[in-house]
Scaffold this motif. Structure first.
Motif, PDB file in Angstrom:
ATOM      1  N   ASN A  12     101.647   3.643 126.748  1.00 20.85           N
ATOM      2  CA  ASN A  12     100.730   3.189 125.988  1.00 20.85           C
ATOM      3  C   ASN A  12     100.934   1.891 125.255  1.00 20.85           C
ATOM      4  N   GLU A  13     102.393   1.501 125.194  1.00 26.55           N
ATOM      5  CA  GLU A  13     102.898   0.284 124.775  1.00 26.55           C
ATOM      6  C   GLU A  13     102.589  -0.839 125.719  1.00 26.55           C
ATOM      7  N   ALA A  14     102.950  -0.451 126.979  1.00 25.43           N
ATOM      8  CA  ALA A  14     102.526  -1.331 128.114  1.00 25.43           C
ATOM      9  C   ALA A  14     100.884  -1.556 128.238  1.00 25.43           C
ATOM     10  N   ASP A  15     100.378  -0.554 128.040  1.00 25.72           N
ATOM     11  CA  ASP A  15      98.868  -0.729 128.207  1.00 25.72           C
ATOM     12  C   ASP A  15      98.295  -1.497 127.173  1.00 25.72           C
ATOM     13  N   ARG A  16      98.976  -1.317 125.827  1.00 26.99           N
ATOM     14  CA  ARG A  16      98.405  -2.126 124.601  1.00 26.99           C
ATOM     15  C   ARG A  16      98.632  -3.645 125.025  1.00 26.99           C
ATOM     16  N   ALA A  17     100.224  -3.875 125.485  1.00 24.61           N
ATOM     17  CA  ALA A  17     100.363  -5.288 125.798  1.00 24.61           C
ATOM     18  C   ALA A  17      99.495  -5.895 126.859  1.00 24.61           C
ATOM     19  N   LEU A  18      98.974  -5.083 127.718  1.00 21.37           N
ATOM     20  CA  LEU A  18      98.200  -5.562 128.948  1.00 21.37           C
ATOM     21  C   LEU A  18      96.785  -5.821 128.317  1.00 21.37           C
ATOM     22  N   MET A  19      96.310  -4.923 127.438  1.00 19.63           N
ATOM     23  CA  MET A  19      94.827  -5.103 126.890  1.00 19.63           C
ATOM     24  C   MET A  19      95.058  -6.501 125.835  1.00 19.63           C
ATOM     25  N   GLU A  20      96.271  -6.672 125.218  1.00 22.36           N
ATOM     26  CA  GLU A  20      96.232  -7.827 124.236  1.00 22.36           C
ATOM     27  C   GLU A  20      96.258  -9.169 125.181  1.00 22.36           C
ATOM     28  N   GLU A  21      96.893  -9.141 126.235  1.00 20.82           N
ATOM     29  CA  GLU A  21      96.550 -10.242 127.309  1.00 20.82           C
ATOM     30  C   GLU A  21      95.537 -10.433 127.745  1.00 20.82           C
ATOM     31  N   ILE A  22      94.874  -9.387 128.158  1.00 24.72           N
ATOM     32  CA  ILE A  22      93.290  -9.336 128.628  1.00 24.72           C
ATOM     33  C   ILE A  22      92.367 -10.250 127.580  1.00 24.72           C
ATOM     34  N   TYR A  23      92.439  -9.806 126.396  1.00 20.80           N
ATOM     35  CA  TYR A  23      91.739 -10.380 125.303  1.00 20.80           C
ATOM     36  C   TYR A  23      91.926 -11.647 124.969  1.00 20.80           C
ATOM     37  N   GLN A  24      93.311 -12.190 125.155  1.00 24.50           N
ATOM     38  CA  GLN A  24      93.955 -13.638 125.039  1.00 24.50           C
ATOM     39  C   GLN A  24      93.306 -14.550 125.897  1.00 24.50           C
ATOM     40  N   VAL A  25      93.207 -13.953 127.382  1.00 25.12           N
ATOM     41  CA  VAL A  25      92.887 -14.721 128.067  1.00 25.12           C
ATOM     42  C   VAL A  25      91.275 -15.085 128.341  1.00 25.12           C
ATOM     43  N   ILE A  73      92.753   3.109 123.578  1.00 22.12           N
ATOM     44  CA  ILE A  73      93.326   1.968 123.729  1.00 22.12           C
ATOM     45  C   ILE A  73      92.482   0.793 123.775  1.00 22.12           C
ATOM     46  N   VAL A  74      91.574   1.076 124.611  1.00 22.57           N
ATOM     47  CA  VAL A  74      90.459  -0.205 125.004  1.00 22.57           C
ATOM     48  C   VAL A  74      89.746  -0.340 123.513  1.00 22.57           C
ATOM     49  N   ALA A  75      89.432   0.987 122.910  1.00 26.15           N
ATOM     50  CA  ALA A  75      88.482   0.701 122.015  1.00 26.15           C
ATOM     51  C   ALA A  75      89.267   0.223 120.591  1.00 26.15           C
ATOM     52  N   GLU A  76      90.467   0.389 120.630  1.00 24.24           N
ATOM     53  CA  GLU A  76      91.293  -0.070 119.516  1.00 24.24           C
ATOM     54  C   GLU A  76      91.402  -1.591 119.814  1.00 24.24           C
ATOM     55  N   MET A  77      91.913  -1.848 120.934  1.00 25.28           N
ATOM     56  CA  MET A  77      92.103  -3.465 121.053  1.00 25.28           C
ATOM     57  C   MET A  77      90.815  -4.026 120.999  1.00 25.28           C
ATOM     58  N   ALA A  78      89.539  -3.453 121.334  1.00 24.23           N
ATOM     59  CA  ALA A  78      88.356  -4.146 121.063  1.00 24.23           C
ATOM     60  C   ALA A  78      87.881  -4.457 119.432  1.00 24.23           C
ATOM     61  N   ALA A  79      88.236  -3.314 118.766  1.00 21.77           N
ATOM     62  CA  ALA A  79      88.061  -3.575 117.407  1.00 21.77           C
ATOM     63  C   ALA A  79      88.991  -4.409 116.696  1.00 21.77           C
ATOM     64  N   ILE A  80      90.329  -4.630 117.210  1.00 24.51           N
ATOM     65  CA  ILE A  80      91.009  -5.651 116.513  1.00 24.51           C
ATOM     66  C   ILE A  80      90.748  -6.973 116.815  1.00 24.51           C
ATOM     67  N   SER A  81      89.984  -7.251 118.052  1.00 25.68           N
ATOM     68  CA  SER A  81      89.508  -8.356 118.608  1.00 25.68           C
ATOM     69  C   SER A  81      88.243  -8.890 117.923  1.00 25.68           C
ATOM     70  N   ILE A  82      87.653  -7.952 117.690  1.00 34.52           N
ATOM     71  CA  ILE A  82      86.375  -8.308 116.662  1.00 34.52           C
ATOM     72  C   ILE A  82      86.724  -8.596 115.403  1.00 34.52           C
ATOM     73  N   GLU A  83      87.578  -8.068 114.825  1.00 31.91           N
ATOM     74  CA  GLU A  83      88.181  -8.346 113.306  1.00 31.91           C
ATOM     75  C   GLU A  83      88.695  -9.566 113.353  1.00 31.91           C
ATOM     76  N   GLN A  84      89.381 -10.205 114.315  1.00 29.98           N
ATOM     77  CA  GLN A  84      90.083 -11.387 114.498  1.00 29.98           C
ATOM     78  C   GLN A  84      89.091 -12.490 114.471  1.00 29.98           C
ATOM     79  N   ASN A  85      87.968 -12.350 115.386  1.00 31.55           N
ATOM     80  CA  ASN A  85      87.013 -12.957 115.451  1.00 31.55           C
ATOM     81  C   ASN A  85      85.788 -13.437 114.479  1.00 31.55           C
ATOM     82  N   GLN A  86      85.866 -12.545 113.500  1.00 29.21           N
ATOM     83  CA  GLN A  86      85.134 -12.791 112.166  1.00 29.21           C
ATOM     84  C   GLN A  86      85.366 -13.652 111.391  1.00 29.21           C
TER      85      GLN A  86
END
Length: 86
Positions: A12-25, A73-86
């Protein structure tokens, strides 16, 4: 047998890190596209950088699909990404 210590799950930790990297890219790629749209002429280096970002995004996306990243995890990371972009 009954009271074995559970090994910590790092998937789960590695998947979160991977998703963070995907959203950063993805965000870097979007900002480069906006920057390129404002130029009249785009040099080859900038085009190559954008192509590199696209290739990295595709690779990371395929990696996430192969690893079967959980939808939560995907939904969680998407929500974080949306919050950061607002």
């Amino acid at each position: 047998m009954f009271f074995r210590k559970r090994k910590p799950s790092i998937k789960n930790e590695a998947d979160r890190a991977l998703m963070e990297e995907i959203y950063q890219v993805r965000d870097r790629m979007a900002s480069q596209r906006k920057l390129m749209a404002s130029f009249r002429e785009v040099d080859e280096v900038t085009k190559a950088q954008l192509d590199l970002q696209k290739a990295l995004f595709d690779f990371l996306h395929r990696e996430a699909r192969e690893r079967h990243v959980a939808g939560e995890i995907v939904a969680e990371m998407a929500a974080i990404s949306i919050e950061q972009n607002q």
